[in-house]
Design a protein around this motif. Structure first.
Motif, PDB file in Angstrom:
ATOM      1  N   PRO A 172      12.218 -49.158  21.496  1.00  0.00           N
ATOM      2  CA  PRO A 172      12.058 -49.106  22.955  1.00  0.00           C
ATOM      3  C   PRO A 172      11.844 -47.676  23.474  1.00  0.00           C
ATOM      4  O   PRO A 172      11.030 -47.457  24.380  1.00  0.00           O
ATOM      5  N   MET A 173      12.553 -46.708  22.872  1.00  0.00           N
ATOM      6  CA  MET A 173      12.385 -45.313  23.274  1.00  0.00           C
ATOM      7  C   MET A 173      10.993 -44.811  22.914  1.00  0.00           C
ATOM      8  O   MET A 173      10.326 -44.155  23.711  1.00  0.00           O
ATOM      9  N   MET A 174      10.541 -45.114  21.700  1.00  0.00           N
ATOM     10  CA  MET A 174       9.230 -44.643  21.260  1.00  0.00           C
ATOM     11  C   MET A 174       8.110 -45.290  22.074  1.00  0.00           C
ATOM     12  O   MET A 174       7.115 -44.637  22.399  1.00  0.00           O
ATOM     13  N   ARG A 175       8.257 -46.566  22.396  1.00  0.00           N
ATOM     14  CA  ARG A 175       7.233 -47.201  23.232  1.00  0.00           C
ATOM     15  C   ARG A 175       7.195 -46.570  24.615  1.00  0.00           C
ATOM     16  O   ARG A 175       6.126 -46.363  25.191  1.00  0.00           O
ATOM     17  N   LYS A 176       8.361 -46.238  25.149  1.00  0.00           N
ATOM     18  CA  LYS A 176       8.425 -45.616  26.467  1.00  0.00           C
ATOM     19  C   LYS A 176       7.727 -44.260  26.485  1.00  0.00           C
ATOM     20  O   LYS A 176       6.994 -43.934  27.424  1.00  0.00           O
ATOM     21  N   GLN A 177       7.928 -43.489  25.410  1.00  0.00           N
ATOM     22  CA  GLN A 177       7.306 -42.153  25.373  1.00  0.00           C
ATOM     23  C   GLN A 177       5.885 -42.195  24.801  1.00  0.00           C
ATOM     24  O   GLN A 177       5.192 -41.182  24.787  1.00  0.00           O
ATOM     25  N   ARG A 178       5.463 -43.391  24.336  1.00  0.00           N
ATOM     26  CA  ARG A 178       4.111 -43.585  23.798  1.00  0.00           C
ATOM     27  C   ARG A 178       3.802 -42.640  22.636  1.00  0.00           C
ATOM     28  O   ARG A 178       2.682 -42.146  22.465  1.00  0.00           O
ATOM     29  N   SER A 179       4.809 -42.436  21.797  1.00  0.00           N
ATOM     30  CA  SER A 179       4.612 -41.607  20.610  1.00  0.00           C
ATOM     31  C   SER A 179       5.798 -41.797  19.677  1.00  0.00           C
ATOM     32  O   SER A 179       6.862 -42.272  20.081  1.00  0.00           O
ATOM     33  N   ALA A 203       0.443 -49.273  16.757  1.00  0.00           N
ATOM     34  CA  ALA A 203      -0.615 -48.266  16.939  1.00  0.00           C
ATOM     35  C   ALA A 203      -1.070 -48.124  18.389  1.00  0.00           C
ATOM     36  O   ALA A 203      -1.319 -46.999  18.851  1.00  0.00           O
ATOM     37  N   PRO A 204      -1.185 -49.213  19.171  1.00  0.00           N
ATOM     38  CA  PRO A 204      -1.624 -49.045  20.565  1.00  0.00           C
ATOM     39  C   PRO A 204      -0.682 -48.200  21.420  1.00  0.00           C
ATOM     40  O   PRO A 204      -1.073 -47.722  22.479  1.00  0.00           O
TER      41      PRO A 204
END
Length: 283
Positions: free
Chosen positions: A121-128, A168-169
């Protein structure tokens, strides 16, 4: 802008996890080092302003979520997750108990899944982000005495390979590291559990295999400090490799498996390619 990243490393109290933590810190990154005993983790790595030691048993999702929350509270983000915690249940399949097999898969497959589920969830939020999982050459090619271990590592390989296109998206990358034999603590009594011999048909090979592996402990050819440095270098790439064969023996394993698959694909090619429906005959 800075190249400083926040690394979250499981199993960082000994072995390769300690080396990865030290290498990341030496490269100027911050590290959240986790283990079942955070005091031992801190002592193994040594004091550092950018080090946070946190309690984490990877088989417990609640502890994974709490550790991730502690990391975000301290550093604000997580850029690199290293799923490194592991153990080894060795023995012939019939002599490994069902509980041992389940425990092996619980630690090596469901453990990384727990931590990844907490981090995503954190990585998706920061998009990286980079999800880096330590697999094994036993995840590429199975072998005698490794049925439980290879089953778990093959699972890790399929899970990560399937996860890559899902993430990846969002700018999140995955990377599998398949070490061969490195001079870590994997073959020590603290990490390896040998099945209790109870079947005469396996007795002689069990004695030979246990003796050979025990004598190898501490004498493996690979240098874990060099592997840790390589991991930190690869993690800094804009497009890290999907897989990294770690060690000359790992390269040989990759090549042998690739050649074996090619041979198997062609061995019965005529039969393999003759199994389609004949729709013309139904017209």
């Amino acid at each position: 802008m800075t190249d400083k990243k926040i690394w979250f490393i499981t199993g960082a109290g000994r072995g390769l996890g300690v080396d990865i933590a030290k290498a990341a810190l030496a490269a100027g990154h911050a590290v959240v080092a986790t283990g079942r005993d955070p005091a031992k983790v801190a002592a193994a790595i040594g004091p550092h302003a950018d080090l946070l030691s946190v309690k984490l048993d990877v088989t417990r999702l609640d502890e994974a979520q709490a550790a991730v929350e502690a990391a975000i509270a301290k550093f604000g983000r997580i850029d690199v997750l290293v799923n490194n915690a592991g153990n080894f249940y060795a023995g012939f399949f019939e002599e490994l108990s069902p509980e041992q097999v389940r425990n092996q898969i619980e630690t090596l497959l469901f453990g990384p899944m727990n931590v990844t589920r907490a981090v995503l969830p954190m990585m998706r939020k920061q998009r990286s982000g980079l999800l880096l999982t330590i697999s094994s050459t036993a995840g590429i090619a199975g072998g005698m005495f490794c049925t439980a271990y290879a089953a778990a590592k093959f699972g890790v390989e399929g899970w990560m390979e399937s996860l890559a296109p899902e993430l990846a998206p969002f700018g999140i990358r995955t990377m599998l590291v398949e070490p061969g034999f490195f001079r870590t603590e994997l073959l020590t009594a603290g990490s390896t559990t040998f099945a209790e011999p109870n079947i005469d048909d396996y007795a002689e090979r069990t004695r030979e295999t246990v003796a050979a592996w025990s004598s190898m402990s501490g004498k493996q050819g690979g240098d874990p400090a060099k592997l840790a440095d390589a991991i930190v270098r690869l993690a800094a790439l804009e497009e890290p490799p999907a897989r990294f064969a770690a060690g000359a023996d790992a390269v040989q394993t990759f090549e042998a498996k690739a050649n074996a698959l090619l041979a198997q694909a062609g061995a019965h090619r005529g039969l393999s390619t003759s199994l389609a429906h004949d729709d013309r005959g139904q017209q």
